[in-house]
Design a protein around this motif. Structure first.
Motif, PDB file in Angstrom:
ATOM      1  N   UNK A 251       0.848  -1.199   0.000  1.00  0.00           N
ATOM      2  CA  UNK A 251       0.000   0.000   0.000  1.00  0.00           C
ATOM      3  C   UNK A 251       0.877   1.239   0.000  1.00  0.00           C
ATOM      4  N   UNK A 252       0.477   2.240  -0.778  1.00  0.00           N
ATOM      5  CA  UNK A 252       1.078   3.572  -0.663  1.00  0.00           C
ATOM      6  C   UNK A 252      -0.048   4.569  -0.390  1.00  0.00           C
ATOM      7  N   UNK A 253       0.078   5.303   0.710  1.00  0.00           N
ATOM      8  CA  UNK A 253      -0.794   6.453   0.931  1.00  0.00           C
ATOM      9  C   UNK A 253      -0.083   7.621   0.249  1.00  0.00           C
ATOM     10  N   UNK A 254      -0.736   8.168  -0.795  1.00  0.00           N
ATOM     11  CA  UNK A 254      -0.080   9.086  -1.722  1.00  0.00           C
ATOM     12  C   UNK A 254       0.042  10.503  -1.131  1.00  0.00           C
ATOM     13  N   UNK A 255       0.858  11.347  -1.765  1.00  0.00           N
ATOM     14  CA  UNK A 255       1.120  12.681  -1.198  1.00  0.00           C
ATOM     15  C   UNK A 255      -0.131  13.526  -0.950  1.00  0.00           C
TER      16      UNK A 255
ATOM     17  N   UNK B 149     -11.070   5.760  -1.774  1.00  0.00           N
ATOM     18  CA  UNK B 149     -11.043   6.798  -2.817  1.00  0.00           C
ATOM     19  C   UNK B 149     -12.350   7.593  -2.850  1.00  0.00           C
ATOM     20  N   UNK B 150     -13.473   6.955  -2.569  1.00  0.00           N
ATOM     21  CA  UNK B 150     -14.730   7.712  -2.511  1.00  0.00           C
ATOM     22  C   UNK B 150     -14.652   8.773  -1.406  1.00  0.00           C
ATOM     23  N   UNK B 151     -14.079   8.375  -0.260  1.00  0.00           N
ATOM     24  CA  UNK B 151     -14.011   9.303   0.875  1.00  0.00           C
ATOM     25  C   UNK B 151     -12.978  10.393   0.678  1.00  0.00           C
ATOM     26  N   UNK B 152     -11.812  10.014   0.117  1.00  0.00           N
ATOM     27  CA  UNK B 152     -10.654  10.897   0.239  1.00  0.00           C
ATOM     28  C   UNK B 152     -10.007  11.337  -1.069  1.00  0.00           C
TER      29      UNK B 152
ATOM     30  N   UNK C 253      -7.696  -5.332  -0.637  1.00  0.00           N
ATOM     31  CA  UNK C 253      -7.280  -3.927  -0.564  1.00  0.00           C
ATOM     32  C   UNK C 253      -7.738  -3.158  -1.799  1.00  0.00           C
ATOM     33  N   UNK C 254      -7.701  -3.778  -2.986  1.00  0.00           N
ATOM     34  CA  UNK C 254      -8.217  -3.105  -4.188  1.00  0.00           C
ATOM     35  C   UNK C 254      -9.706  -2.763  -3.989  1.00  0.00           C
ATOM     36  N   UNK C 255     -10.447  -3.684  -3.393  1.00  0.00           N
ATOM     37  CA  UNK C 255     -11.873  -3.420  -3.135  1.00  0.00           C
ATOM     38  C   UNK C 255     -12.034  -2.254  -2.163  1.00  0.00           C
ATOM     39  N   UNK C 256     -11.214  -2.224  -1.130  1.00  0.00           N
ATOM     40  CA  UNK C 256     -11.296  -1.143  -0.140  1.00  0.00           C
ATOM     41  C   UNK C 256     -10.888   0.200  -0.755  1.00  0.00           C
ATOM     42  N   UNK C 257      -9.905   0.179  -1.659  1.00  0.00           N
ATOM     43  CA  UNK C 257      -9.468   1.419  -2.314  1.00  0.00           C
ATOM     44  C   UNK C 257     -10.578   2.024  -3.176  1.00  0.00           C
ATOM     45  N   UNK C 258     -11.255   1.204  -3.947  1.00  0.00           N
ATOM     46  CA  UNK C 258     -12.260   1.691  -4.888  1.00  0.00           C
ATOM     47  C   UNK C 258     -11.641   2.021  -6.231  1.00  0.00           C
ATOM     48  N   UNK C 259     -12.474   2.450  -7.172  1.00  0.00           N
ATOM     49  CA  UNK C 259     -12.038   2.690  -8.548  1.00  0.00           C
ATOM     50  C   UNK C 259     -10.978   3.787  -8.613  1.00  0.00           C
ATOM     51  N   UNK C 260     -10.088   3.664  -9.612  1.00  0.00           N
ATOM     52  CA  UNK C 260      -9.004   4.633  -9.821  1.00  0.00           C
ATOM     53  C   UNK C 260      -9.540   6.056  -9.871  1.00  0.00           C
ATOM     54  N   UNK C 261     -10.615   6.250 -10.647  1.00  0.00           N
ATOM     55  CA  UNK C 261     -11.261   7.564 -10.725  1.00  0.00           C
ATOM     56  C   UNK C 261     -12.310   7.647  -9.610  1.00  0.00           C
ATOM     57  N   UNK C 262     -12.130   8.564  -8.663  1.00  0.00           N
ATOM     58  CA  UNK C 262     -13.068   8.594  -7.521  1.00  0.00           C
ATOM     59  C   UNK C 262     -14.512   8.846  -7.942  1.00  0.00           C
TER      60      UNK C 262
ATOM     61  N   UNK D 179      -4.768  12.306  -8.155  1.00  0.00           N
ATOM     62  CA  UNK D 179      -4.592  12.499  -6.704  1.00  0.00           C
ATOM     63  C   UNK D 179      -5.649  11.665  -5.992  1.00  0.00           C
ATOM     64  N   UNK D 180      -5.425  10.337  -6.061  1.00  0.00           N
ATOM     65  CA  UNK D 180      -6.470   9.413  -5.617  1.00  0.00           C
ATOM     66  C   UNK D 180      -6.110   8.646  -4.353  1.00  0.00           C
ATOM     67  N   UNK D 181      -5.288   9.268  -3.510  1.00  0.00           N
ATOM     68  CA  UNK D 181      -5.109   8.887  -2.100  1.00  0.00           C
ATOM     69  C   UNK D 181      -4.280   7.635  -1.834  1.00  0.00           C
ATOM     70  N   UNK D 182      -4.458   6.582  -2.630  1.00  0.00           N
ATOM     71  CA  UNK D 182      -3.793   5.317  -2.313  1.00  0.00           C
ATOM     72  C   UNK D 182      -3.390   4.553  -3.565  1.00  0.00           C
ATOM     73  N   UNK D 183      -2.393   3.713  -3.384  1.00  0.00           N
ATOM     74  CA  UNK D 183      -1.976   2.698  -4.362  1.00  0.00           C
ATOM     75  C   UNK D 183      -2.071   1.338  -3.693  1.00  0.00           C
ATOM     76  N   UNK D 184      -2.431   0.333  -4.467  1.00  0.00           N
ATOM     77  CA  UNK D 184      -2.339  -1.050  -3.999  1.00  0.00           C
ATOM     78  C   UNK D 184      -1.852  -1.947  -5.110  1.00  0.00           C
ATOM     79  N   UNK D 185      -1.055  -2.947  -4.755  1.00  0.00           N
ATOM     80  CA  UNK D 185      -0.572  -3.903  -5.767  1.00  0.00           C
ATOM     81  C   UNK D 185      -1.769  -4.512  -6.500  1.00  0.00           C
TER      82      UNK D 185
END
Ligand code: RTP
Ligand code: MG
Length: 139
Positions: free
Chosen positions: A7-11, A103-106, A85-94, A112-118
Motif C-alpha cells: 500500500x502507498x498512501x499518496x502525497x 477513494x470515494x471518501x478521500x 485492498x483493491x476493493x477497499x481502495x475503490x475505482x481509480x477515478x473517484x 490524486x487518488x489517495x492510495x496505491x495497492x498492488x
C-alpha cells in the motif's frame, strides 16, 4: 489464501493528514499492517516504481505528483489481501468509486487518488521488496 500487498498512501492524502484515517480503514477491513514507514520518493524511485506506465500519457505527471511530498508505504497481510485492498481502495477515478471506499471518501481526482495497492501477486512480490527489506517486515 493468506497474501501480502503493498500500500502507498499518496502525497495528496499524507499532506491532508489522512494517513491515520486510512490506516484505520485498512485495519477495520481486517488487513494487518506488517511494516510501515513515511518516505519521500526521489524522481528516479518514482519512475522506477511506475515503469510499467512509462508509455502512458499521464506518466510524467504521475511521477511529479508522487514526488511532491511524503508518502506512507505499508506491507499489508490478510486473506486475499491484494483483491481485498483493491476493493477497499475503490475505482481509480473517484467519480466511479463505490460508497465506503478510501477513494470515494478521500480521493481528489483520477491522479490524486489517495492510495496505491498492488494489482496482482507478481506485482506485490516486486513492490514489497522495492520498499522493505525482510528485516523490516514483522513475521
Ligand atoms: P495504483 O496503481 O496507484 O494502485 O492505481 P490503479 O491501479 O487504480 O491505477 P493505474 O491504472 O495503475 O494508474 C496508476 C496511477 O496513475 C494515476 N493515473 N492518472 N490522469 C489519468 O488519467 C490517470 N490515470 C491514472 C493515478 O494516480 C493512478 O492511481
Ligand atoms: Mg495500478
Amino acid at each position: 489464501m493468506l497474501q501480502r500487498t503493498l500500500s502507498i498512501i499518496k502525497p495528496d492524502a499524507v499532506s491532508r493528514n489522512l494517513a491515520g484515517d486510512i490506516l484505520a480503514m485498512i485495519q477495520a477491513a481486517g488487513l494487518t499492517v506488517k511494516a510501515t514507514k513515511m518516505i519521500q520518493l526521489t524522481r528516479a524511485q518514482a519512475e522506477a516504481f511506475y515503469a510499467v506506465h512509462k508509455e502512458r500519457p499521464f506518466y510524467g505527471s504521475l511521477c511529479d505528483f508522487m514526488t511532491s511530498g511524503p508518502v506512507v508505504v505499508s506491507a499489508l497481510e490478510g486473506e486475499n489481501a491484494i483483491q481485498a485492498y483493491r476493493d477497499l481502495m475503490g475505482a481509480t477515478n473517484p467519480a466511479n468509486a463505490a460508497e465506503g471506499t478510501i477513494r470515494k471518501r478521500f480521493a481528489l481526482d483520477v491522479e490524486k487518488n489517495a492510495v496505491h495497492g498492488s494489482d496482482a501477486p507478481e506485482t506485490a512480490a516486486q513492490e514489497i521488496p522495492f520498499f522493505f527489506s525482510a528485516l523490516e517486515i514483522v513475521g
